[in-house]
Design a protein around this motif. Structure first.
Motif, mmCIF file in Angstrom:
data_model
loop_
_atom_site.group_PDB
_atom_site.id
_atom_site.type_symbol
_atom_site.label_atom_id
_atom_site.label_comp_id
_atom_site.label_asym_id
_atom_site.label_seq_id
_atom_site.Cartn_x
_atom_site.Cartn_y
_atom_site.Cartn_z
ATOM 1 N N ILE A 1 5.187 -10.449 -10.808
ATOM 2 C CA ILE A 1 3.745 -10.603 -11.020
ATOM 3 C C ILE A 1 3.237 -9.410 -11.814
ATOM 4 O O ILE A 1 3.971 -8.464 -12.080
ATOM 5 C CB ILE A 1 2.974 -10.731 -9.679
ATOM 6 N N GLU A 2 1.958 -9.463 -12.164
ATOM 7 C CA GLU A 2 1.328 -8.359 -12.872
ATOM 8 C C GLU A 2 0.120 -7.886 -12.100
ATOM 9 O O GLU A 2 -0.498 -8.660 -11.366
ATOM 10 C CB GLU A 2 0.905 -8.803 -14.275
ATOM 11 N N ARG B 1 0.836 -1.206 0.000
ATOM 12 C CA ARG B 1 0.000 0.000 0.000
ATOM 13 C C ARG B 1 0.867 1.251 0.000
ATOM 14 O O ARG B 1 2.069 1.179 0.144
ATOM 15 C CB ARG B 1 -0.916 0.004 1.222
ATOM 16 N N SER B 2 0.204 2.380 -0.132
ATOM 17 C CA SER B 2 0.869 3.696 -0.154
ATOM 18 C C SER B 2 1.889 3.785 -1.279
ATOM 19 O O SER B 2 3.020 4.229 -1.095
ATOM 20 C CB SER B 2 1.534 3.998 1.194
ATOM 21 N N LEU B 3 1.473 3.355 -2.462
ATOM 22 C CA LEU B 3 2.320 3.387 -3.654
ATOM 23 C C LEU B 3 1.617 4.172 -4.747
ATOM 24 O O LEU B 3 0.415 4.011 -4.953
ATOM 25 C CB LEU B 3 2.571 1.963 -4.175
ATOM 26 N N GLU C 1 7.166 6.740 -13.553
ATOM 27 C CA GLU C 1 6.981 8.092 -14.087
ATOM 28 C C GLU C 1 6.205 8.956 -13.099
ATOM 29 O O GLU C 1 6.556 10.116 -12.847
ATOM 30 C CB GLU C 1 6.246 8.022 -15.431
ATOM 31 N N ALA C 2 5.160 8.391 -12.513
ATOM 32 C CA ALA C 2 4.367 9.124 -11.517
ATOM 33 C C ALA C 2 5.210 9.413 -10.276
ATOM 34 O O ALA C 2 5.167 10.511 -9.728
ATOM 35 C CB ALA C 2 3.130 8.317 -11.136
ATOM 36 N N TRP C 3 5.995 8.447 -9.850
ATOM 37 C CA TRP C 3 6.865 8.616 -8.683
ATOM 38 C C TRP C 3 7.854 9.759 -8.915
ATOM 39 O O TRP C 3 8.054 10.608 -8.058
ATOM 40 C CB TRP C 3 7.608 7.309 -8.390
ATOM 41 N N GLU D 1 6.374 -0.950 -10.305
ATOM 42 C CA GLU D 1 7.751 -1.337 -9.983
ATOM 43 C C GLU D 1 7.781 -2.509 -8.999
ATOM 44 O O GLU D 1 8.548 -3.455 -9.189
ATOM 45 C CB GLU D 1 8.512 -0.159 -9.375
ATOM 46 N N ILE D 2 6.974 -2.434 -7.962
ATOM 47 C CA ILE D 2 6.949 -3.512 -6.970
ATOM 48 C C ILE D 2 6.455 -4.806 -7.616
ATOM 49 O O ILE D 2 7.013 -5.877 -7.394
ATOM 50 C CB ILE D 2 6.075 -3.134 -5.749
#
Length: 187
Positions: A118-119, A88-90, A95-97, A111-112
């Protein structure tokens, strides 16, 4: 980093998955645990088992939800009642980061997910998951965002409220303590 489980980790994962499988038979009608176990203990790649363990480690509670008739692979979705606590909290993607000037989250959902192997669930997969139970009644989960929406700076997420699956939009750089992501893996 070596993406392989120890014998002990492998055995513990199989034990957890079997217990979850047997407790939630409605999620995988027509699929026998013995067949899943054979795949997990035999032909499944070490890296895919590591990915499945990462889903478990981050509290996704992966479970079998189907089989790909073309490949014979078992499909696992995150089946935790709420969006996995360890994811959570991602914000949505790198690009957004990078676009955030301050108060950057630790990372992004895409990224995680890539690091885990996984997708993210698609909107369709998310709706399929909701047919198997009630998920995300207090949280929300990023889902795969269509490229035309992402190009405009947005990203989409889903949740389950009022007996309905909702698809929403937000700026891809946004992040909230109650929003994570759900993933899937084929083994």
């Amino acid at each position: 980093m070596k993406k392989e489980l120890t014998t002990e980790q492998h055995e513990e994962l199989i034990k957890l998955l079997k217990a979850r499988f047997e407790k939630n038979m409605n999620r995988h009608k027509g699929i026998a645990w013995a067949d899943v176990a054979t795949k997990l203990n035999g032909t499944a790649s070490a890296e895919k088992l590591w990915s499945l363990n990462e889903m478990e480690r981050t509290e996704g509670e992966p479970d079998v939800v189907g089989i790909d008739e073309k490949t014979g692979e078992y499909i696992f979705y995150d089946c935790s009642a709420e969006s996995p606590k360890g994811r959570r909290s991602l914000c949505y993607d790198r690009e957004a980061w990078e676009s955030r000037k301050e108060y950057k989250p630790v990372s992004s959902a895409l990224e995680i997910a890539a690091e885990m192997g996984i997708e993210l669930l698609t909107e369709t997969q998310y709706k399929e998951l909701q047919q198997l139970g009630k998920f995300d009644s207090k949280t929300s989960s990023w889902v795969t965002t269509p490229s035309d929406i992402r190009k405009l700076g947005g990203a989409v997420f889903c949740d389950f409220r009022y007996g309905t699956v909702f698809l929403y939009h937000n700026g891809a750089e946004s992040y909230y303590a109650a929003r994570g992501f759900r993933g899937w893996l084929a083994i």
